[in-house]
Design a protein around this motif. Sequence first.
Motif, PDB file in Angstrom:
ATOM      1  N   ALA A  87       0.849  -1.192   0.000  1.00 60.60           N
ATOM      2  CA  ALA A  87       0.000   0.000   0.000  1.00 60.60           C
ATOM      3  C   ALA A  87       0.880   1.236   0.000  1.00 60.60           C
ATOM      4  O   ALA A  87       2.031   1.196   0.459  1.00 60.60           O
ATOM      5  N   THR A  88       0.319   2.337  -0.505  1.00 61.01           N
ATOM      6  CA  THR A  88       1.062   3.593  -0.617  1.00 61.01           C
ATOM      7  C   THR A  88       0.153   4.761  -0.275  1.00 61.01           C
ATOM      8  O   THR A  88      -1.026   4.773  -0.647  1.00 61.01           O
ATOM      9  N   ILE A  89       0.714   5.736   0.432  1.00 59.77           N
ATOM     10  CA  ILE A  89       0.024   6.998   0.690  1.00 59.77           C
ATOM     11  C   ILE A  89       0.974   8.133   0.312  1.00 59.77           C
ATOM     12  O   ILE A  89       2.139   8.140   0.729  1.00 59.77           O
ATOM     13  N   ILE A  90       0.467   9.086  -0.465  1.00 55.36           N
ATOM     14  CA  ILE A  90       1.235  10.261  -0.858  1.00 55.36           C
ATOM     15  C   ILE A  90       0.438  11.498  -0.470  1.00 55.36           C
ATOM     16  O   ILE A  90      -0.775  11.582  -0.733  1.00 55.36           O
ATOM     17  N   ILE A  91       1.107  12.463   0.162  1.00 55.41           N
ATOM     18  CA  ILE A  91       0.476  13.723   0.550  1.00 55.41           C
ATOM     19  C   ILE A  91       1.375  14.853   0.055  1.00 55.41           C
ATOM     20  O   ILE A  91       2.588  14.817   0.255  1.00 55.41           O
ATOM     21  N   SER A  92       0.766  15.844  -0.605  1.00 56.17           N
ATOM     22  CA  SER A  92       1.586  16.912  -1.182  1.00 56.17           C
ATOM     23  C   SER A  92       0.858  18.244  -1.174  1.00 56.17           C
ATOM     24  O   SER A  92      -0.344  18.327  -0.910  1.00 56.17           O
ATOM     25  N   ASP A  93       1.617  19.281  -1.483  1.00 55.70           N
ATOM     26  CA  ASP A  93       1.072  20.613  -1.717  1.00 55.70           C
ATOM     27  C   ASP A  93       0.708  20.692  -3.200  1.00 55.70           C
ATOM     28  O   ASP A  93       1.594  20.695  -4.057  1.00 55.70           O
ATOM     29  N   PRO A  94      -0.573  20.738  -3.557  1.00 57.84           N
ATOM     30  CA  PRO A  94      -0.959  20.700  -4.979  1.00 57.84           C
ATOM     31  C   PRO A  94      -0.585  21.958  -5.744  1.00 57.84           C
ATOM     32  O   PRO A  94      -0.595  21.954  -6.976  1.00 57.84           O
ATOM     33  N   ASN A  95      -0.239  23.024  -5.048  1.00 63.89           N
ATOM     34  CA  ASN A  95       0.100  24.281  -5.710  1.00 63.89           C
ATOM     35  C   ASN A  95       1.580  24.388  -6.071  1.00 63.89           C
ATOM     36  O   ASN A  95       1.958  25.221  -6.887  1.00 63.89           O
ATOM     37  N   THR A  96       2.408  23.555  -5.454  1.00 58.61           N
ATOM     38  CA  THR A  96       3.849  23.644  -5.705  1.00 58.61           C
ATOM     39  C   THR A  96       4.467  22.327  -6.162  1.00 58.61           C
ATOM     40  O   THR A  96       5.547  22.325  -6.746  1.00 58.61           O
ATOM     41  N   GLY A  97       3.815  21.217  -5.874  1.00 55.42           N
ATOM     42  CA  GLY A  97       4.382  19.908  -6.202  1.00 55.42           C
ATOM     43  C   GLY A  97       5.295  19.355  -5.134  1.00 55.42           C
ATOM     44  O   GLY A  97       5.818  18.251  -5.286  1.00 55.42           O
ATOM     45  N   PHE A  98       5.506  20.082  -4.036  1.00 54.55           N
ATOM     46  CA  PHE A  98       6.367  19.575  -2.967  1.00 54.55           C
ATOM     47  C   PHE A  98       5.649  18.453  -2.213  1.00 54.55           C
ATOM     48  O   PHE A  98       4.485  18.581  -1.832  1.00 54.55           O
ATOM     49  N   ILE A  99       6.379  17.363  -1.998  1.00 51.53           N
ATOM     50  CA  ILE A  99       5.830  16.191  -1.305  1.00 51.53           C
ATOM     51  C   ILE A  99       5.994  16.380   0.201  1.00 51.53           C
ATOM     52  O   ILE A  99       7.101  16.621   0.699  1.00 51.53           O
ATOM     53  N   TRP A 100       4.890  16.249   0.927  1.00 50.38           N
ATOM     54  CA  TRP A 100       4.923  16.339   2.386  1.00 50.38           C
ATOM     55  C   TRP A 100       5.084  14.971   3.034  1.00 50.38           C
ATOM     56  O   TRP A 100       5.604  14.851   4.140  1.00 50.38           O
ATOM     57  N   ALA A 101       4.604  13.937   2.362  1.00 53.32           N
ATOM     58  CA  ALA A 101       4.737  12.578   2.894  1.00 53.32           C
ATOM     59  C   ALA A 101       4.635  11.595   1.735  1.00 53.32           C
ATOM     60  O   ALA A 101       3.842  11.794   0.811  1.00 53.32           O
ATOM     61  N   MET A 102       5.462  10.569   1.800  1.00 52.84           N
ATOM     62  CA  MET A 102       5.370   9.445   0.868  1.00 52.84           C
ATOM     63  C   MET A 102       5.698   8.200   1.669  1.00 52.84           C
ATOM     64  O   MET A 102       6.838   7.993   2.081  1.00 52.84           O
ATOM     65  N   ALA A 103       4.670   7.399   1.907  1.00 52.55           N
ATOM     66  CA  ALA A 103       4.824   6.239   2.780  1.00 52.55           C
ATOM     67  C   ALA A 103       4.405   4.972   2.050  1.00 52.55           C
ATOM     68  O   ALA A 103       3.467   4.989   1.257  1.00 52.55           O
ATOM     69  N   ASN A 104       5.118   3.903   2.337  1.00 54.56           N
ATOM     70  CA  ASN A 104       4.830   2.614   1.722  1.00 54.56           C
ATOM     71  C   ASN A 104       4.714   1.530   2.785  1.00 54.56           C
ATOM     72  O   ASN A 104       5.383   1.585   3.816  1.00 54.56           O
TER      73      ASN A 104
END
Length: 655
Positions: free
Chosen positions: A308-325
């Motif tokens: 499983a994967t979860i990705i959380i980001s700032d949609p206005n800049t593309g910066f990733i706040w979290a990427m978990a597997n």
Amino acid sequence: MSKGFASSYRLVLLAVAIVGGFCALGVRLVFLHVIDREELVRVVEKARRQIIAEPARRGDIVSSRATARGNLQERALDRRESILATSRSMIILGVDPQSLRPEDEKKWPQLAELIGLPLRDLERVFRTKTRPVTAKGEAAEANPFLSALAGKTEEEAEEPDFVAESQANDAVDANGERPIRWAKLSENVSEGTYTLIRQLNIRGVYGNRVYRRTYPHNSLAAHLIGYVNKAGEAADGVERYADFYLRGRDGWREGERDGKGREVAQFRTREVAPSDGYSVVLSIDTAVQHMAEEELANIAATLNPQKATIIISDPNTGFIWAMANYPTFDLNTYSKIPKSQQRVMRNVAVADIYEPGSTFKIVALSGALNEGVVTPETRFDCSITSVMDDLGKMRSLPGEDHRFTEPLSVAQIASKSSNRGAAQLAIQLGRQRFYDYAHAFGFGERTGFPVGAEENGVLTSPKSPNWDGLTITRMPMGHSVDATALQMHMAMGVIASGGELLRPQIIREIRDASGEVVYRYGPVVKHRAISTQTARTMRRLLQGVVIEGTGRQAAIPNFEVAGKTGSTQKLIDGVYSSQHHVASFVGFFPASQPQVAISVIVDDANPLKGPYASGGTVAAPSFKRLGEQLIQYLDIRPVYSEAGTSNLAMGGLRR
């Protein structure tokens, strides 16, 4: 009669002895300073001269603080950070068995206790004073520290290693053995312990300072950070990608040592100071990353997925706040993972591909709206089983999860996730334009994410032999196309950002050893995929998915949530299985002013109720739980209309 004690004979004898002594001394001095001078100087320099390496400290990897509001400059100045990777000063402790004194033997038990070594092992090392000269051994002498790891796995290198090394200029005895000049006792002695060892004053025991990489948060963001192996080589993740900045430059000094092997500082001739590595500041927020990993742990406990994967980001800049597997691993014990389980080290968010299923329907919906061939109110008959394509040929339509007796509007095709509706939208576009929009949304090529061995994904061109008669009707529903989780996340980001495809970013800043910013990263727009107006329309349509469609379990009261569910059957032995699915929910909020984007992808979940693991029942609840936490953490406020009520109309989609 005697003339006294000092007779002439004795005086002559004494004079001859004195003169002979001076002559012998003179001859010896001539040999030492004239005849054999060059050879003796060479031997002395080998024995006394030394070049000591001064290792540079590797830079830290630190997190930054996610902020849902404020410009990039304000975010960059937010110093609420956490260290994700750092370097600890450690001592490699060794002994010169030739220098040991008998009177120090009573201190050996104290030394053994300090370094956690059985006394019998310590005595074995201390009493072994020679080693056979072999081809392998002679080769090892060129670099005694690296030879400690030669021929060993990284797991074996974790254990104490009693490697003995000789000096090349030491004579070989009649038995073909050479004196041992250094034997390793431990490679993980702390500075405090080394201070106590020095207080024992055991001659011949000394240490060399090195830096060891450590990861304070253990498994947190393990797939992103990467690690440095035992040989000091950056092996994966940011450690490898940013190694140029992190590693620094070692220094050295040249000088002399006394008979006890101690440096004589006054004879130091040249010195080059080490240059410590730069620190790398990531966009990862440890609190947000922890939320994602906690949610994955909950998914693993309740649904027992394959991954499983979860990705959380700032949609206005593309910066990733979290990427978990899931599954994951501990960076501090990476070398102890058996080869059969090393798949847990893969960053599946970028390294594994899957058929995205219905989340991919945003391509046909956006393309058709952007080209003006439909409006949100345009209706299609989704009960038919075949339709004529853009080449004038009849094509069979895919099946539906639900039966639709009345024509569906484009908005309803989105909210009810109609497979046949998506296929008809793609046919309205035509195969080439549909393919072009899929490519514009970032499918079929790498996103540019710097770590994790990113895959391209698979997007078949209409000009390819692999594009068959069914592709135009199956690809719009997310079959016949493969993508990574990050590609799907960034594709949804096109709608959240206002129509632009952004490059996902993970590094915010590079700082030098003094903390000054050397380079600051900003958003990177790859290209515009759809118009701003189309993006706004799509946001409203995707709100309908959560309000009245398949994603109702992702709804957060008083907040505009937009997103799309995905539930695709997995290919098992070349056949789509009805028992194995990839369930997903990809979305963002608030819909009218997006501040956070979240993707949840669960592969082969085993739901507690029923055999069908849909995105709406498996992934959407996780989106909601994460969203509620992020609202509090990021202080995200609801978006209200002029009338003072939330734009989210509880009874339906507000247009």
